[in-house]
Write an enzyme that holds these catalytic residues in place. Structure first.
Site, PDB file in Angstrom:
ATOM      1  N   LYS A 221       1.077  -1.243  -0.273  1.00  0.00           N
ATOM      2  CA  LYS A 221      -0.380   0.438   0.197  1.00  0.00           C
ATOM      3  C   LYS A 221       1.088   1.532   0.198  1.00  0.00           C
ATOM      4  O   LYS A 221       2.030   1.180   0.445  1.00  0.00           O
ATOM      5  CB  LYS A 221      -1.176   0.136   1.441  1.00  0.00           C
ATOM      6  CG  LYS A 221      -0.213  -0.236   2.869  1.00  0.00           C
ATOM      7  CD  LYS A 221       0.099   1.458   3.015  1.00  0.00           C
ATOM      8  CE  LYS A 221       0.814   1.028   4.097  1.00  0.00           C
ATOM      9  NZ  LYS A 221       1.542   2.118   4.872  1.00  0.00           N
TER      10      LYS A 221
ATOM     11  N   ASP B  83      -2.518  -1.287   9.785  1.00  0.00           N
ATOM     12  CA  ASP B  83      -2.290  -1.683   8.058  1.00  0.00           C
ATOM     13  C   ASP B  83      -3.063  -3.164   8.065  1.00  0.00           C
ATOM     14  O   ASP B  83      -2.825  -3.143   6.696  1.00  0.00           O
ATOM     15  CB  ASP B  83      -1.157  -1.505   8.099  1.00  0.00           C
ATOM     16  CG  ASP B  83      -0.366   0.144   8.136  1.00  0.00           C
ATOM     17  OD1 ASP B  83      -1.562   1.101   8.411  1.00  0.00           O
ATOM     18  OD2 ASP B  83       0.340   0.154   8.002  1.00  0.00           O
TER      19      ASP B  83
END
Ligand code: C5P
Length: 305
Positions: free
Chosen positions: A12, A141
């Site tokens: 990401k 995350d």
């Protein structure tokens, strides 16, 4: 039951990382706009011959990956096994392509992938909301690695709202010589802000519009990372990498998450290839990789006997 399951999981970049003040639990409230990008790890789980949890890793940075229970993939297998009252009797093999300790959620990605792979291997069919809760317990995350695409993360980043993305964005990621510890970067953020009020984090409406429209130029105008000053303070040479990328024609440059990987948004694939070559030639980074976005979240790619 399958004798092996492989899950592919993306890295990401945070296109916006708005950071609030430190909370009593030590975490920071965030408005964290995640975008999954097409650099992938693959996690394969197979039953362990002796019943013990085992972890192995291959890839250019494999020597930097912990192979004990501090690895999020191992912790994910243990958490899912505990949830279902069964042993975590698997061999986890990580084919690692996401930069290690780079601010691209590589460790979180392996946690999400291991959770999904074990759930399929064991036939435990954990409902999706419960998988996301287990992910959140593993790290801020990790839920996004399961989800993929784009999402706004609030709380400490784990409370996700999926976001629409109206087009593709092409990135270059430059890995650094060395890593940065996420807690150290947040501590540096606190040190830099000491004695000053920190604004309540909020997603930028202009940035969300740019994502929705698939408008690269508008996204370039609105990229923002509140952790960037802290990452640059701990790793000053990143400023040279950022400058080399923008000099080579990147529309925008920023530190990815807590760094030290740097991210460059480009007009298209040929611009990205030029930026990647220029970054490598500049000698300011270890490697430069072109990656598309958005990318799907953790996905089962093979199950085999
Ligand atoms: O949640 P995760 O384990 O990935 O977080 C790693 C570290 O990053 C935390 O221990 C904390 O120091 C810092 N962090 C934070 N605020 C967040 C997310 C992470 O301070 N929202």
């Amino acid at each position: 039951m399958s004798a092996s399951v492989t899950v592919r999981v993306p890295a990401k970049v945070n296109v916006q990382l708005a950071v609030g003040g430190a909370r009593p639990d030590g975490f920071h409230d965030l408005a964290n706009v995640f975008l999954a990008v097409g650099l992938y790890d693959e996690v394969t789980v197979t039953p362990s011959p002796d019943g013990a949890l085992r972890i192995t890793c291959e890839g250019p940075d494999a020597d930097q990956v912990p192979l004990d229970e501090s690895n999020l993939a191992a912790r994910a297998a243990l958490a899912l096994a505990a949830r279902h009252g069964r042993p975590a009797d698997v061999h986890l093999h990580i084919a690692k392509d996401i930069p290690v300790a780079g601010g691209m959620a590589g460790g979180s990605a392996d946690g999400a992938a291991a959770l999904l792979a074990c759930d399929v291997l064991w036939g435990t069919n954990t409902p999706r909301p419960e998988l996301l809760t287990l992910c959140a317990e593993l790290g801020s995350d990790v839920p996004f690695s399961l989800l993929g695409g784009a999402a706004l993360g609030t709380g400490r980043g784990e409370l996700l709202t999926p976001l629409p993305v109206g087009g593709d964005f092409t990135w270059v990621f430059a890995t650094a010589h060395g890593g940065l510890s996420t807690p150290a970067v947040y501590r540096e953020f606190d040190r830099l802000w000491e004695g000053r009020p920190v604004a309540q984090p909020a997603a930028s409406p202009a940035l969300l519009d740019a994502l929705r429209a698939g408008d690269t130029a508008a996204l370039a105008e609105t990229l923002a990372n509140d952790l960037q000053p802290a990452a640059l303070s701990l790793f000053p040479s990143l400023a040279d990498t950022l400058a080399a990328g923008t000099d080579a024609g990147a529309l925008a440059a920023l530190v990815s998450g807590s760094g030290p990987t740097t991210a460059f948004l480009t007009k298209d694939t040929s611009a990205a290839e030029r930026v990647a070559s220029a970054l490598l030639a500049s000698g300011t980074c270890r490697a430069a990789r072109v990656a598309p976005s958005p990318a799907p979240g953790a996905t089962v790619i093979t199950t085999g006997e």
